[in-house]
Design a protein around this motif. Structure first.
Motif, short mmCIF file in Angstrom:
data_model
loop_
_atom_site.label_atom_id
_atom_site.label_comp_id
_atom_site.label_asym_id
_atom_site.label_seq_id
_atom_site.Cartn_x
_atom_site.Cartn_y
_atom_site.Cartn_z
N ASP A 1 0.83 -1.21 0.00
CA ASP A 1 0.00 0.00 0.00
C ASP A 1 0.86 1.26 0.00
O ASP A 1 0.46 2.29 -0.56
CB ASP A 1 -0.92 0.01 1.21
N LEU A 2 2.03 1.19 0.64
CA LEU A 2 2.92 2.35 0.69
C LEU A 2 3.83 2.44 -0.53
O LEU A 2 4.48 3.47 -0.73
CB LEU A 2 3.77 2.29 1.97
N GLY A 3 3.91 1.36 -1.30
CA GLY A 3 4.77 1.37 -2.48
C GLY A 3 6.24 1.20 -2.15
O GLY A 3 7.10 1.85 -2.75
N THR A 4 6.52 0.31 -1.20
CA THR A 4 7.91 0.07 -0.82
C THR A 4 8.10 -1.42 -0.55
O THR A 4 7.17 -2.21 -0.72
CB THR A 4 8.28 0.91 0.43
N GLY A 5 9.30 -1.79 -0.15
CA GLY A 5 9.57 -3.19 0.17
C GLY A 5 9.26 -3.50 1.62
O GLY A 5 9.43 -2.65 2.50
N ALA A 6 8.79 -4.72 1.87
CA ALA A 6 8.38 -5.08 3.23
C ALA A 6 9.54 -4.96 4.21
O ALA A 6 9.36 -4.50 5.34
CB ALA A 6 7.82 -6.50 3.24
N MET A 7 10.73 -5.39 3.81
CA MET A 7 11.87 -5.37 4.73
C MET A 7 12.21 -3.96 5.17
O MET A 7 12.71 -3.75 6.28
CB MET A 7 13.07 -6.04 4.10
N SER A 8 11.93 -2.97 4.32
CA SER A 8 12.29 -1.59 4.68
C SER A 8 11.44 -1.08 5.84
O SER A 8 11.83 -0.13 6.53
CB SER A 8 12.11 -0.67 3.47
N LEU A 9 10.29 -1.70 6.09
CA LEU A 9 9.41 -1.21 7.15
C LEU A 9 9.85 -1.65 8.53
O LEU A 9 9.44 -1.06 9.53
CB LEU A 9 7.97 -1.68 6.90
N TYR A 10 10.69 -2.68 8.59
CA TYR A 10 11.11 -3.17 9.91
C TYR A 10 12.02 -2.18 10.62
O TYR A 10 12.22 -2.30 11.83
CB TYR A 10 11.79 -4.53 9.77
N ARG A 11 12.57 -1.22 9.92
CA ARG A 11 13.36 -0.21 10.61
C ARG A 11 12.46 0.77 11.36
O ARG A 11 12.91 1.46 12.27
CB ARG A 11 14.27 0.55 9.63
N TYR A 12 11.17 0.82 10.99
CA TYR A 12 10.23 1.67 11.70
C TYR A 12 9.47 0.89 12.78
O TYR A 12 9.22 1.42 13.86
CB TYR A 12 9.20 2.25 10.73
N VAL A 13 9.11 -0.34 12.45
CA VAL A 13 8.35 -1.18 13.38
C VAL A 13 9.01 -2.57 13.39
O VAL A 13 8.80 -3.35 12.46
CB VAL A 13 6.87 -1.30 12.96
N PRO A 14 9.81 -2.88 14.40
CA PRO A 14 10.61 -4.11 14.36
C PRO A 14 9.81 -5.40 14.36
O PRO A 14 10.22 -6.39 13.75
CB PRO A 14 11.48 -4.01 15.62
N ARG A 15 8.66 -5.44 15.07
CA ARG A 15 7.92 -6.70 15.21
C ARG A 15 6.43 -6.45 14.99
O ARG A 15 5.94 -5.34 15.15
CB ARG A 15 8.11 -7.28 16.62
N ARG A 16 5.72 -7.52 14.63
CA ARG A 16 4.26 -7.40 14.44
C ARG A 16 3.58 -7.04 15.75
O ARG A 16 2.60 -6.28 15.75
CB ARG A 16 3.70 -8.71 13.88
N ASP A 17 4.08 -7.56 16.88
CA ASP A 17 3.51 -7.17 18.16
C ASP A 17 3.65 -5.67 18.40
O ASP A 17 2.76 -5.03 18.97
CB ASP A 17 4.19 -7.94 19.30
N ASP A 18 4.77 -5.10 17.98
CA ASP A 18 4.95 -3.66 18.10
C ASP A 18 3.90 -2.93 17.26
O ASP A 18 3.35 -1.90 17.68
CB ASP A 18 6.35 -3.25 17.63
N LEU A 19 3.64 -3.45 16.08
CA LEU A 19 2.65 -2.84 15.21
C LEU A 19 1.27 -2.85 15.87
O LEU A 19 0.53 -1.86 15.83
CB LEU A 19 2.60 -3.57 13.86
#
Length: 248
Positions: free
Chosen positions: A56-74
């Protein structure tokens, strides 16, 4: 690493990324969270994955882990973002019953806007800043009327339990209506009606019969039913407060 201790997302400062010529656009923790909430509202919590958010953001999934490390954090971030919508005065008014009625109604509104919220909130311990803000308001409503901290937290917990349970039940009715394609009145009349009539006519359940034939609660709107139950909880709290021994 396997022995690395998990750290609350609230203790992890957000990385600030620069964007410039030749670089992919930077995102923020809030952008990731808002996208996750939008997906959950539209498609349910199971649809919320880093891959889907990245798409949805138009980026790679791995790049998002620098913002939110874990799904629990999300999940913690999503809960807190939804709770930010619970608008409250800067502090309690001094009328504990009016304050808690206001609080309960606004939590219900947020829970109905985000059908995943209460199930997620009640299935995991989390204490984000907006959740703490709402909790502090509830505790503050009881302050100054002679209660100790155990009474205050106990009464606030009773209120939470009622509000969360009532919202989950109301959402359950909404989901059943969507699943069957029937509004609540048609569901009761056409889907459950014949079975209820059979049970009533059998005479085997006299108190159930009375609840069907005499009770007005079944005919209340969801909001009226919520308020009626809330008033009973607050009545009970008032009686418990009156029965407590006086404290200096």
């Amino acid at each position: 690493m396997a022995d690395e201790k998990p750290t609350s997302i609230w203790m992890q400062p957000e990385r600030q990324e620069r964007s410039g010529p030749g670089r992919r656009p930077g995102y923020s923790r809030e952008q990731v969270t808002r996208t996750a909430v939008r997906i959950a509202d539209a498609e349910g919590l199971d649809a919320v994955t880093m891959r889907r958010i990245a798409c949805d953001l138009g980026t790679g999934a791995m790049s998002l882990y620098r913002y939110v490390p874990r799904r629990d954090d999300l999940f913690d971030l999503m809960i807190d973002l939804a709770m930010s919508e619970v608008e409250l005065p800067d502090g309690p008014s001094g009328d504990w019953r009016a304050d808690l009625t206001l609080l309960a109604g606004r939590v219900r509104a947020a829970g109905l806007r985000h059908p995943w919220l209460i199930a997620l909130l009640t299935s995991r311990p989390t204490l984000g800043p907006n959740l703490l803000r709402v909790h502090e308001f509830a505790l503050g409503a009881f302050e100054g009327i002679g209660l100790d901290i155990d009474d205050i937290t106990g009464f606030a917990g009773m209120l939470d339990d009622y509000v969360h349970s009532a919202i989950r039940r109301e959402i359950g009715w909404q989901e059943e209506a969507r699943r069957t394609g029937l509004d609540p009145e048609r569901w009761k009349r056409d889907y459950m009606g014949p079975y209820v009539r059979q049970a009533v006519e059998s005479g085997a359940f006299p108190l159930f019969n009375r609840s069907v034939l005499e009770s007005r609660i079944a005919h209340l709107t969801p909001e009226e039913r919520f308020r009626q139950g809330l008033d009973r909880i607050l009545d009970a709290v008032a009686a418990l407060i009156a029965a407590l021994p006086a404290r200096p």
